[in-house]
Design an enzyme around this catalytic site. Sequence first.
Site: not given
Length: 585
Positions: A36, A38, A40, A44, A113, A214, A271, A344-345
């Site tokens: 990140d 910025n 928040d 990003d 993706d 995906d 996938e 990520h899964d």
Amino acid sequence: MSTSLATSTNAQPQSCRPAWWKEVVVYQIYPRSFMDTNGDGIGDLRGIIARLDYLQTLGVDVLWLNPIYDSPNDDMGYDIRDYRKIMAEFGTLDDFDELLRQVHARGMKLVMDLVANHTSDEHPWFVASRSSRDNPYRDWYIWRDGKDGREPNNWLSHFSVPAWTWDERTGQYYLHLFSRRQPDLNWENPKVREAIFDIMRFWLDKGIDGFRMDVINAIAKAEGLPDAPAQPGQRYAWGGQYFLNQPKVHDYLREMHEKILSKYDIMTVGETGGVTTEHALLFAGEDRHELNMVFQFEHMSIDATDGDKWRPRPWRLTELKAVMSRWQDELYGKAWNSLYWSNHDQPRVVSRFGNDGPYRVESAKMLATVLHMMQGTPYIYQGEEIGMTNCAFDRIEDYRDVEIHNLWQERVLKGGEDPAAILRVIHLKGRDNARTPMQWDDSPNAGFTTGTPWIRVNPNYPEINVRQAMADPNSIFHHYRRLIQLRKQHPVVVYGKYELLLPEDEEIWAYTRTFMDERWLVVANFFDGSPLFELPPAVPCQGGELLLANYPVEPHGEGVADENPPHRFRLRPYECRVYRLTGWR
């Protein structure tokens, strides 16, 4: 690759048709959790740009970004509202263009993706589709009348909820194989296909280098959408046999290849949950004109009971070896493997198949070696290269994943199951294990953000972080660098034939790779014992040169009397070695 066959005119076996995407190492970035800039609390595109030098130092060739498109974030970006716009939290299209320029300037490639099975329920197509039954976009999604006062069929979605949702305005149900806010597109409609192809063309014309697609094997559904077989008294059932790997999916992919993919020199990986090697030969066969490779999930299911990841079971090394070796053997010379432990899964691999306690470093290096020395394109998930671990939150409120919260709703709030037991299984298998922020250094929030992170940072970041790993020449990070260098320097790592040794051994995974005049031996101890490795007589050799190991190895085995590498040696906990064999021809 310095010895690339993709550009070489040297002779090679017909079964090893060269291609650049076979010779690369891919690094998967989950943008929300990467860096990140910025404050928040959300990663990003500028954060990715800021860390490109790190990725170049690691040595990876291709960056795969999880979805960065405009999205309401019901499923962390996999519910897309606008395919041609960047999610505001991640930046702008100008930021993306700068990222692409910077990636290419470093000699790397970028893969996006492609989420083409479903959209967000806020996508303009679906907003129009649900506005009335006679809207021109109605047939862009899958709408059906109910049956006997219930859903059109009994399918259960991936997220533990019924796969149909009632729409009050138009008096019909719509299909969603994931969350209620991710309606499935109707790929039987040629206008849908053309719209998706046009989106692909938009990004490819910008200069991206391929797509990870995906759940691409779910875009075709069985005719009639029949009920799935259910257990007595069970209202809903898994209907994968009616929406995964349907014959018509190959018609759609060949059309995609003809109209789009064949026009660009790109990499494609699908996938494809529920695929067998037979399916993979159809999706990714050398002459099928569909995809370059697929992600298979058989090895991700060996610690699940009847395919249900929320009912974990002990796994055995012989099971893992059998699955991975079958994919190596049955695709060799016919289709290409993708190689991964993490994404990520999935949970963090060192916590799942290794030892995230006293042998974290050794087991992480061992797991990396076993995977990267196989035939196929390796994928590294962010943080894997520094040995990031699972993260067990104490409260369900600390989790962000829709799948986890649906499980909690069904099993605890509705089903009355023990909350502590459900939390334990979430600690083992929950997707948020992979989604905690990247651990860059030992400063607050692991250097990920100056603000409040969107999900809590793993508390072990002061000990496990990039700064520490880069400074230690014996770290997991530098082991990954050496693995990547071996792949770039030696075609046997990319194109060599795999042969499993000791298939019944429950502690040692050993195999050879053979290509032209090279034969390599890989030996790995998967546990904390000290088994004795003995090279089978069927693998003759005079000796071997040690190329890589995760422990210091003395010429005579640090005093071990029976040491005679590579013919016979005792392995330490989670030890691995890679030898180049001599005198084997």
